[in-house]
Design a protein around this motif. Structure first.
Motif, PDB file in Angstrom:
ATOM      1  N   ILE A  83      -1.026 -10.711   4.455  1.00  0.00           N
ATOM      2  CA  ILE A  83      -2.223  -9.944   4.826  1.00  0.00           C
ATOM      3  C   ILE A  83      -2.915  -9.391   3.583  1.00  0.00           C
ATOM      4  O   ILE A  83      -3.981  -8.812   3.653  1.00  0.00           O
ATOM      5  N   LYS A  84      -2.287  -9.572   2.398  1.00  0.00           N
ATOM      6  CA  LYS A  84      -2.939  -9.157   1.152  1.00  0.00           C
ATOM      7  C   LYS A  84      -2.819 -10.259   0.116  1.00  0.00           C
ATOM      8  O   LYS A  84      -1.946 -11.130   0.215  1.00  0.00           O
ATOM      9  N   ARG A  85      -3.716 -10.215  -0.862  1.00  0.00           N
ATOM     10  CA  ARG A  85      -3.718 -11.195  -1.926  1.00  0.00           C
ATOM     11  C   ARG A  85      -2.535 -10.925  -2.862  1.00  0.00           C
ATOM     12  O   ARG A  85      -2.274  -9.770  -3.219  1.00  0.00           O
ATOM     13  N   ALA A  86      -1.810 -11.962  -3.251  1.00  0.00           N
ATOM     14  CA  ALA A  86      -0.686 -11.791  -4.178  1.00  0.00           C
ATOM     15  C   ALA A  86      -1.206 -11.277  -5.514  1.00  0.00           C
ATOM     16  O   ALA A  86      -2.318 -11.603  -5.920  1.00  0.00           O
ATOM     17  N   GLY A  87      -0.411 -10.452  -6.173  1.00  0.00           N
ATOM     18  CA  GLY A  87      -0.773  -9.970  -7.497  1.00  0.00           C
ATOM     19  C   GLY A  87      -1.447  -8.603  -7.490  1.00  0.00           C
ATOM     20  O   GLY A  87      -1.599  -7.996  -8.544  1.00  0.00           O
ATOM     21  N   LEU A  88      -1.838  -8.117  -6.308  1.00  0.00           N
ATOM     22  CA  LEU A  88      -2.481  -6.795  -6.252  1.00  0.00           C
ATOM     23  C   LEU A  88      -1.421  -5.695  -6.147  1.00  0.00           C
ATOM     24  O   LEU A  88      -0.547  -5.760  -5.290  1.00  0.00           O
ATOM     25  N   SER A  89      -1.550  -4.673  -7.008  1.00  0.00           N
ATOM     26  CA  SER A  89      -0.609  -3.544  -6.960  1.00  0.00           C
ATOM     27  C   SER A  89      -1.146  -2.427  -6.087  1.00  0.00           C
ATOM     28  O   SER A  89      -0.883  -1.252  -6.345  1.00  0.00           O
ATOM     29  N   THR A  90      -1.914  -2.784  -5.071  1.00  0.00           N
ATOM     30  CA  THR A  90      -2.418  -1.765  -4.147  1.00  0.00           C
ATOM     31  C   THR A  90      -1.923  -2.087  -2.741  1.00  0.00           C
ATOM     32  O   THR A  90      -1.559  -3.220  -2.440  1.00  0.00           O
ATOM     33  N   GLY A  91      -1.947  -1.065  -1.910  1.00  0.00           N
ATOM     34  CA  GLY A  91      -1.484  -1.191  -0.539  1.00  0.00           C
ATOM     35  C   GLY A  91      -1.319   0.213  -0.012  1.00  0.00           C
ATOM     36  O   GLY A  91      -1.751   1.175  -0.650  1.00  0.00           O
TER      37      GLY A  91
END
Ligand code: WAQ
Ligand code: MG
Length: 269
Positions: A223-231
């Motif tokens: 449900i999120k793009r790989a590599g993003l340190s957000t959530g």
């Protein structure tokens, strides 16, 4: 259904054990257990293992509180199912639909997706806890926007942990994050939260979920793009719900998950 474990013993209190790990003052993650006194050391040791998994932690705090056994609620875990949509767009479409079924307007859902992509804390940072969001208006309700609200003092009974863990493993779900997230979502709904949306801030962990009474724990493989340190996490509250008591329950009420609906429930609906 299976009965709650008598093997747990009848101690008059349980121990709430909570871990948080940080690097250079920045929060990396936390986890917790709620155990019989005899399992205290093994809980501490499992949390230590968990803390070291974050990698790069330079500080780990583990603290314990005593909780009277009479004050521990026993609940069943939400049923778990996996969305058939393997891609981000499909996952978010379904997630939005599930949130809308709980009264979250489409525009509010989209705003929250954006917040989780950007980082929902001040200055686009990752929060330590969850956002609290008014379902109809989308208004943010958490008193401290960088801390958010921590869902705390919940765990599985040893037998339930074993049974749910084995059922999840049969579905290929072996990350401790999955069991933890099911625990958080189960407690949040029990506390009066209408529905929850979550994905991890770990750049390598792209799964997420929507939890609600109607959908159970609905899991999305990506449900999120790989590599993003957000959530982060968004807990949606009904219009009339008063915020203070919900926060008090989320943070303080002790909840032990002692059963799952059925093993077949994992494929629900
Ligand atoms: N209470 C409230 N919010 C929390 C808590 C908590 N106990 N723990 C974490 N958060 C918030 C905080 O803002 C984090 O930045 C964010 O959630 C993500 O935390 O396989 O691993 O521990 O089915 O990175 C979901 C899918 C994984 C699991 C979620 O979250 C699956 C995850 P993380
Ligand atoms: Mg994390």
């Amino acid at each position: 259904m299976f009965d709650s474990d008598d093997a747990e013993g009848g101690a008059p209190y349980l121990l709430s054990v909570r871990m948080r790990a940080s690097r250079e003052g920045r929060h990396l993650g936390g986890a917790e257990r709620l155990v019989q006194p005899g399992l205290w050391l093994s809980a501490v040791s499992s949390l230590q293992d968990r803390a070291l998994r974050y990698g790069g932690a330079d500080q780990v705090h583990i603290g314990s509180d005593i909780v009277g056994a009479d004050n521990v609620a026993r609940v069943a875990a939400l049923p778990v199912s996996t969305s058939p949509y393997p891609d981000i767009a499909g996952a978010r479409r379904e997630a939005q639909k599930l949130l809308q079924r709980c009264g979250v307007p489409g525009a509010v859902a989209k705003d929250v997706f954006r917040l989780l992509d950007e980082g929902p804390g001040p200055g686009r940072t990752v929060m330590r806890g969850a956002m609290l969001i008014h379902t109809a208006s989308g208004q943010r309700l958490e008193p401290d926007p960088s801390r958010g609200v921590r869902v705390s003092r919940m765990d599985y009974t040893p037998r339930c942990r074993e049974i749910l863990g084995a059922a999840l493993a049969r579905e290929g779900l072996t990350s401790p994050r999955t069991m933890e997230a099911i625990g958080i979502a189960t407690k949040a709904l029990w506390c009066g939260v209408m529905c929850e949306l979550c994905w991890s801030d770990d750049p390598g962990y792209v799964a997420g979920y929507v939890a609600s009474a109607v959908s159970g724990y609905r899991r999305f493989a990506q449900i999120k793009r790989a590599g993003l340190s957000t959530g982060g996490r968004a807990l949606f509250l009904r219009d009339h719900e008063s915020v203070g008591p919900v926060i008090e329950r989320l943070e303080k009420a002790a909840v032990l998950i002692d059963s799952i609906n059925t093993i077949e429930g994992l494929r629900y609906p």
